[in-house]
Design a protein around this motif. Sequence first.
Motif, PDB file in Angstrom:
ATOM      1  N   TRP A  54      -1.172  -1.163  -7.518  1.00  0.00           N
ATOM      2  CA  TRP A  54      -2.534  -1.332  -6.995  1.00  0.00           C
ATOM      3  C   TRP A  54      -3.098  -2.697  -7.375  1.00  0.00           C
ATOM      4  O   TRP A  54      -3.860  -3.304  -6.615  1.00  0.00           O
ATOM      5  N   ALA A 103       1.848   6.466  -6.948  1.00  0.00           N
ATOM      6  CA  ALA A 103       0.779   7.363  -7.400  1.00  0.00           C
ATOM      7  C   ALA A 103       1.224   8.822  -7.342  1.00  0.00           C
ATOM      8  O   ALA A 103       0.978   9.607  -8.271  1.00  0.00           O
ATOM      9  N   GLN A 104       1.910   9.201  -6.256  1.00  0.00           N
ATOM     10  CA  GLN A 104       2.399  10.575  -6.143  1.00  0.00           C
ATOM     11  C   GLN A 104       3.428  10.884  -7.227  1.00  0.00           C
ATOM     12  O   GLN A 104       3.385  11.935  -7.874  1.00  0.00           O
ATOM     13  N   LEU A 136       0.829  -1.203   0.000  1.00  0.00           N
ATOM     14  CA  LEU A 136       0.000   0.000   0.000  1.00  0.00           C
ATOM     15  C   LEU A 136       0.867   1.259   0.000  1.00  0.00           C
ATOM     16  O   LEU A 136       0.596   2.218  -0.724  1.00  0.00           O
ATOM     17  N   ALA A 137       1.932   1.248   0.817  1.00  0.00           N
ATOM     18  CA  ALA A 137       2.849   2.392   0.843  1.00  0.00           C
ATOM     19  C   ALA A 137       3.522   2.580  -0.513  1.00  0.00           C
ATOM     20  O   ALA A 137       3.703   3.704  -0.999  1.00  0.00           O
ATOM     21  N   ALA A 156       2.309   1.650  -3.417  1.00  0.00           N
ATOM     22  CA  ALA A 156       1.306   2.140  -4.360  1.00  0.00           C
ATOM     23  C   ALA A 156       1.072   3.638  -4.194  1.00  0.00           C
ATOM     24  O   ALA A 156       0.952   4.377  -5.183  1.00  0.00           O
ATOM     25  N   ASN A 157       0.999   4.110  -2.950  1.00  0.00           N
ATOM     26  CA  ASN A 157       0.811   5.540  -2.712  1.00  0.00           C
ATOM     27  C   ASN A 157       2.004   6.350  -3.209  1.00  0.00           C
ATOM     28  O   ASN A 157       1.836   7.423  -3.800  1.00  0.00           O
ATOM     29  N   ARG A 194       1.582   3.257 -12.538  1.00  0.00           N
ATOM     30  CA  ARG A 194       0.730   3.635 -11.405  1.00  0.00           C
ATOM     31  C   ARG A 194      -0.214   2.511 -11.025  1.00  0.00           C
ATOM     32  O   ARG A 194      -0.445   2.246  -9.854  1.00  0.00           O
TER      33      ARG A 194
END
Length: 531
Positions: free
Chosen positions: A465, A424-425, A417-418, A420-421, A461
């Motif tokens: 996910w 994304a940024q 999750l980290a 993926a975030n 990106r």
Amino acid sequence: MHVLPLLLLVAGSAAVAGLARRTPVPAPLLLVAAGLAVSYVPGVPGYELDPEIVLPLVLPPLLYTAASDSSYLDLRAHVRPIALLSVGYVLFATLAVGWAAYLIVPSLPLPAALVFGAVVAPPDAVAATAVARRVGLPSRITTILQGESLVNDATAITAYKVALAAAVGEGATWAGGVREFLLAAVGGVVVGLVLMVPIHWLRTHLKEALLQNTLSLLIPFVAYGIAEQVHASGVLAVVVVALYLGHRAWEVDFATRLQEEAVWKMVAFVLESAVFALIGLQLPVVLKGLGQYQGAQAAWYAVAVFLVVVAARFVWVYPATFLPRILSARVREREGSPTWKGPFIIGWAGMRGVVSLAIAFSIPLTVHGGASFPDRNLLLFLTFTTVIGTLVVQGLTLPPLIRLLKLPGRDVQAETLAEANAQAQASRVAEEHLDALLDDERNALPPPLADRLRSVLERRRNAVWERLGAVNPVTGETADDTYRRLSREMIGAEREVFVKLRDHRYIDDEMLRTLLRRLDLEEAAAYREAA
């Protein structure tokens, strides 16, 4: 050592290490066991561990690759427990084990016993961290073990030099010993600090990846050699340089990073495999020189010393873990209150390795006045049995012990999750940057090519996910796994066509290599090694 025995050692140890990857047994243990078994096979050449080779030629690259792969930020965050283990524990073990050996072996003088204490003081966390990664220890424990292994060799080697000076009659004093220890430690750090910036500057200004990687292979030997030349700690110099270069590796171009990772993985694999096999191969050497100490007496000494070495680590680890929290509210607030399980694993992970054997083999044959060094052959034997005992007993029991204690492992879901975030940024910023670039007339692109750039960003990106998404009930794959597999199969089909065209002389070998390299790069981008 002649060329053929060396080749046999490297090839045989690599084969055993490769086999270990298919078994539940950690590679270091299988290598040591193989070395022990092979040492008595008729016709096998004698392998005597040479400290003049191990310390300056084998230790620096192993330290370099371990330090450059470590996280400077994580090590800095855990500097207190790492320092307590890598410096405090090593000095405590030198005194505790040395005093115990002095009491256990009646003929052993105290100075010689302290030399032995320094020899077996540093744990070799290569094996421990290998087990930790395989079983999935909490990241804090893994970081502490890695950090300890980077510095404790420097502490032990310096303590050994001080104890040896007293044992051979060179008039060493406690004050002189402390001074030498501080000079070696501070000098090693200073040498590393002086070298790291110009070396990094050179790495970033060399334009060819081949030259940059040639420099990379020389760095640990240069840092170690310069530090030892000025009587500083070569170990600390290598660690400081490697931590700095690893922390700033992002400033080097991508071709260098890709090549460097592959090169250093190979170097570490070959050296670690050969080193652990070499430990097992020392059995005939140490038994040959035992002399008057035979049978039950030598075995009793070995068992007693092994128990003292294991117990001494626990005697240090628990107070070093809990006393700072009792005495300091700041430590309690910053680090929380650990259970007894974490310190127990750290205490049990104190396996010894090749550095202890190399230091033991460097004990001189004679002392001041020409007399023989007291019980040198017995000390070699006790070092060997301690190394083997810790590797076998602790190494074999560490994985089931970790599972039995049910320590919380890495949270893969949270890490994904980290990731993926973060992706994304980064993709959002990159997309904004791309839009700004495409608005400039100098960067005008046909719409299909501009869309292709955007699709690459979208793919990166979404890929992370997708790993969090549902799993295919038939194949057990995530959508990302299926994408990568299909991508590889498509590339494989193209590769077969290129080879057939070469075989039918439609293209030559040079063109084939160009086309295959292009496919290799695309495959590397599509299929990322799980780590």
